[in-house]
Design a protein around this motif. Structure first.
Motif, PDB file in Angstrom:
ATOM      1  N   PRO A  98       0.838  -1.204   0.000  1.00 34.97           N
ATOM      2  CA  PRO A  98       0.000   0.000   0.000  1.00 34.97           C
ATOM      3  C   PRO A  98       0.870   1.250   0.000  1.00 34.97           C
ATOM      4  O   PRO A  98       2.100   1.170   0.179  1.00 34.97           O
ATOM      5  N   PRO A  99       0.290   2.432  -0.208  1.00 33.64           N
ATOM      6  CA  PRO A  99       1.072   3.666  -0.086  1.00 33.64           C
ATOM      7  C   PRO A  99       1.796   3.735   1.255  1.00 33.64           C
ATOM      8  O   PRO A  99       1.231   3.384   2.287  1.00 33.64           O
ATOM      9  N   GLU A 100       3.049   4.154   1.199  1.00 31.59           N
ATOM     10  CA  GLU A 100       3.879   4.283   2.396  1.00 31.59           C
ATOM     11  C   GLU A 100       4.325   5.744   2.501  1.00 31.59           C
ATOM     12  O   GLU A 100       5.163   6.203   1.737  1.00 31.59           O
ATOM     13  N   PRO A 101       3.731   6.510   3.438  1.00 31.30           N
ATOM     14  CA  PRO A 101       4.025   7.949   3.499  1.00 31.30           C
ATOM     15  C   PRO A 101       5.415   8.302   4.008  1.00 31.30           C
ATOM     16  O   PRO A 101       5.838   9.449   3.871  1.00 31.30           O
ATOM     17  N   GLU A 102       6.148   7.331   4.600  1.00 27.87           N
ATOM     18  CA  GLU A 102       7.501   7.617   5.058  1.00 27.87           C
ATOM     19  C   GLU A 102       8.480   7.603   3.878  1.00 27.87           C
ATOM     20  O   GLU A 102       8.351   6.802   2.959  1.00 27.87           O
ATOM     21  N   ASN A 103       9.463   8.499   3.934  1.00 24.23           N
ATOM     22  CA  ASN A 103      10.548   8.552   2.937  1.00 24.23           C
ATOM     23  C   ASN A 103      10.054   8.818   1.527  1.00 24.23           C
ATOM     24  O   ASN A 103      10.655   8.363   0.546  1.00 24.23           O
ATOM     25  N   VAL A 104       8.951   9.554   1.400  1.00 25.15           N
ATOM     26  CA  VAL A 104       8.415   9.871   0.076  1.00 25.15           C
ATOM     27  C   VAL A 104       9.179  11.036  -0.539  1.00 25.15           C
ATOM     28  O   VAL A 104       9.435  12.053   0.107  1.00 25.15           O
ATOM     29  N   LEU A 105       9.549  10.894  -1.807  1.00 26.48           N
ATOM     30  CA  LEU A 105      10.187  11.954  -2.579  1.00 26.48           C
ATOM     31  C   LEU A 105       9.327  12.221  -3.807  1.00 26.48           C
ATOM     32  O   LEU A 105       9.114  11.334  -4.629  1.00 26.48           O
ATOM     33  N   LEU A 156       2.720  17.967  -0.004  1.00 29.66           N
ATOM     34  CA  LEU A 156       3.437  16.690   0.063  1.00 29.66           C
ATOM     35  C   LEU A 156       2.843  15.744   1.095  1.00 29.66           C
ATOM     36  O   LEU A 156       2.730  14.541   0.858  1.00 29.66           O
ATOM     37  N   GLU A 157       2.430  16.265   2.243  1.00 32.03           N
ATOM     38  CA  GLU A 157       1.927  15.395   3.308  1.00 32.03           C
ATOM     39  C   GLU A 157       0.703  14.614   2.856  1.00 32.03           C
ATOM     40  O   GLU A 157       0.605  13.402   3.092  1.00 32.03           O
ATOM     41  N   ASP A 158      -0.241  15.288   2.190  1.00 36.64           N
ATOM     42  CA  ASP A 158      -1.441  14.587   1.718  1.00 36.64           C
ATOM     43  C   ASP A 158      -1.120  13.677   0.534  1.00 36.64           C
ATOM     44  O   ASP A 158      -1.626  12.549   0.446  1.00 36.64           O
ATOM     45  N   ALA A 159      -0.282  14.156  -0.383  1.00 33.58           N
ATOM     46  CA  ALA A 159       0.059  13.350  -1.558  1.00 33.58           C
ATOM     47  C   ALA A 159       0.784  12.069  -1.156  1.00 33.58           C
ATOM     48  O   ALA A 159       0.576  11.017  -1.761  1.00 33.58           O
TER      49      ALA A 159
END
Length: 419
Positions: free
Chosen positions: A200-207, A216-219
Motif C-alpha cells: 500500500p502507499p507508504e508515506p515515510e521517505n516519500v520523494l 506533500l503530506e497529503d500526496a
C-alpha cells in the motif's frame, strides 16, 4: 550529445541531488523539465537504491538496506502538447554507466528484509559486484563468467491520473485484504508468516520532486509505490527494452509527466533475485514524440514496445523445464509461477556440478540474459515453463556431456556475505 535535462551526483544523498528525485507515482508531482516533441535528451539516474550499495566484498549493505525509499527515479518530464488519450512515443537511443562509475551490483535480499522469488531457498543476504567493460561484464565474485549485457531501463512510465491512482490503490488494497493479516503478516488459515500480496502507499521517505511541503503530506498518503508494473508501464523490468527500442506509453495527465530510472546493465528474464539485474547508476538518451489520440487509434490503454537490435546473439542454450508441481510434490493447476520456480531450481542445482555455489547459480540466472518462456499453457493440469541458459556466457563448457569428465573444476570464488 543530447542536452542533459536531469542531473545526478552519485556522491550525494538522494535528498541533496542537483535535480530532485522521485520515488512514487502521483499526478501532481511537478515536472523537473519540459521536453518538446522530437527532441533528444539525456537523463542521468541514480541506481535504484539511491547509492545504498558499495563496491566492496561485504553484503551488510544489502542486509541492512532501507527499502521504503526505493526506487530512486528521474523526472517527471513534461512533454509539451501531450494530453490524456495520446500515446507517448519514446525511442531509447543509448544508455550506460557513468565513465567514472563503471560497476554494478546484484543482491539477494534477506528473508526479513525484502526476500525474493526463491527466498525460502535463499533466506540470507548476499551480493555480487560486476565490472562493466564496454558491452561486456564479469564479476570477481563468480569465476569463469563473462558475457555481453542487455542494458535497459527497469522503469519507464507516465504519471497516472487521480482517477487511475485511486483505482490502483483500491484494487491493490482489496488484494492485501484477501491475504495475510495486514498488521501481523500471519496467514489466517495456516498461522504461517507470509509476505503481503501488495504494497500500500507508504508515506515515510516519500520523494515527489519539488512538490510544496503543504501538498506533500497529503500526496504521500496516496502516492503509489513504484514496485509493480501497471497500465502506465512503470517497473516492467523487460530485458529486451534496450538501445533501439521504441516504447508506446498511454498518457493520463497533461504533459504525460513520464519518469525513468532503475537502470540495468544486464538481466535475465524474471529478475528473480528481486535486486536481480546488474543495477547501475548512469545515463539514458531518449527521443520523445506524441501520437495524438493514440490510445483510441491503437485500441489499447496499456503500454507497448518494439524491441531494438542490441540483444546478445546467443545460439547455444541449455534449456531447463519446469511444471506446475512444487518442491514437495503438490500438484497445482496450470501455475506458471510454480513452473518457473522448478525450472530455476533445477538450473541452479545443475550449475553446482561445475563448482558454482547455489547462491552463484541464483545470481547467474538473474543477471545473464537467460530466456524464459511459457512453453505450454493448454494442457491440464500443468503449465510448462522453460529457462534457457546460454553456454556462451561461460568461459567453461557447461554442456551435460562434459560431466562425464572427472576434471571439471570445482574450486571457485564466492559471493559477498554479511560480515
Amino acid at each position: 550529445m543530447p542536452e542533459t535535462v536531469f542531473e545526478v551526483d552519485v556522491d550525494e544523498d538522494p535528498e541533496d541531488q542537483p535535480d530532485p528525485i522521485v520515488n512514487r507515482w502521483h499526478p501532481d508531482t511537478p515536472p523537473a523539465a519540459t521536453i518538446k516533441p522530437g527532441e533528444k535528451v539525456r537523463i542521468e539516474c541514480l541506481d535504484w537504491t539511491g547509492g545504498q550499495v558499495n563496491n566492496d566484498d561485504s553484503a551488510n549493505d544489502i542486509r541492512d538496506m532501507e527499502l521504503s525509499p526505493n526506487h530512486h527515479l528521474s523526472g517527471p518530464f513534461e512533454v509539451k502538447g501531450a494530453e490524456p488519450g495520446d500515446m507517448l512515443v519514446v525511442d531509447i537511443l543509448d544508455l550506460g554507466p557513468f565513465p567514472d562509475h563503471e560497476w554494478g551490483f546484484t543482491g539477494i535480499f534477506d528473508l526479513e528484509n525484502g526476500g525474493g522469488f526463491l527466498t525460502d531457498h535463499f533466506p540470507e543476504a548476499r551480493k555480487t559486484i560486476w565490472e562493466l567493460d564496454g558491452v561486456m561484464t564479469h564479476s570477481r565474485h563468480i569465476d569463469d563468467v563473462r558475457f555481453p549485457g542487455c542494458a535497459h531501463p527497469g522503469i519507464i512510465g507516465t504519471a497516472p491520473s487521480h482517477e487511475l491512482l485511486e483505482a490502483w490503490n483500491e484494487r491493490e488494497q482489496a488484494l492485501i485484504d484477501r491475504g495475510p493479516d495486514a498488521q501481523t503478516g500471519v496467514n489466517h488459515e495456516t498461522g504461517d508468516d507470509e509476505p503481503p500480496l501488495a504494497l500500500p502507499p507508504e508515506p515515510e521517505n516519500v520523494l515527489l520532486g519539488d512538490m510544496d511541503d503543504d501538498k506533500l503530506e497529503d500526496a504521500a498518503k496516496e502516492a503509489a509505490r513504484t514496485i509493480p508494473p501497471r497500465e502506465n508501464a512503470g517497473n516492467c523490468d523487460i530485458k529486451n527494452l534496450g538501445r533501439g527500442s521504441r516504447v508506446y506509453l498511454p498518457v493520463f495527465v497533461e504533459g504525460a509527466n513520464f519518469i525513468t530510472g532503475d537502470l540495468h546493465f544486464s538481466q535475465g528474464d524474471g529478475e528473480i533475485t528481486f535486486c536481480g539485474a546488474i543495477e547501475m547508476a548512469g545515463y539514458i538518451d531518449l527521443k520523445v514524440d506524441i501520437i495524438k489520440n493514440g490510445v483510441e487509434k491503437m485500441g489499447t490503454d496499456h503500454a507497448m514496445f518494439k524491441p531494438g537490435y542490441q540483444d546478445p546473439d546467443f545460439s547455444d542454450y541449455l534449456v531447463f523445464e519446469g511444471y506446475s508441481v512444487d518442491e514437495d510434490g503438490t500438484q497445482h493447476y496450470k501455475n506458471g509461477n510454480v513452473g518457473m520456480r522448478r525450472a530455476c531450481l533445477d538450473a541452479i542445482d545443475y550449475l553446482t556440478n561445475f563448482g558454482y555455489t547455489r547462491e552463484q547459480g541464483y545470481f547467474l540466472l538473474s543477471t545473464v540474459p537467460i530466456e524464459s518462456r511459457l512453453a505450454g499453457v493448454v494442457d491440464l493440469p500443468n503449465t510448462c515453463v522453460t529457462v534457457s541458459v546460454p553456454n556462451e556466457a561461460f568461459d567453461i563448457n557447461i554442456d551435460p556431456d562434459t560431466l562425464a569428465d572427472d576434471s571439471v573444476v570445482t574450486d571457485r570464488s564466492d559471493v559477498a556475505k554479511p560480515s
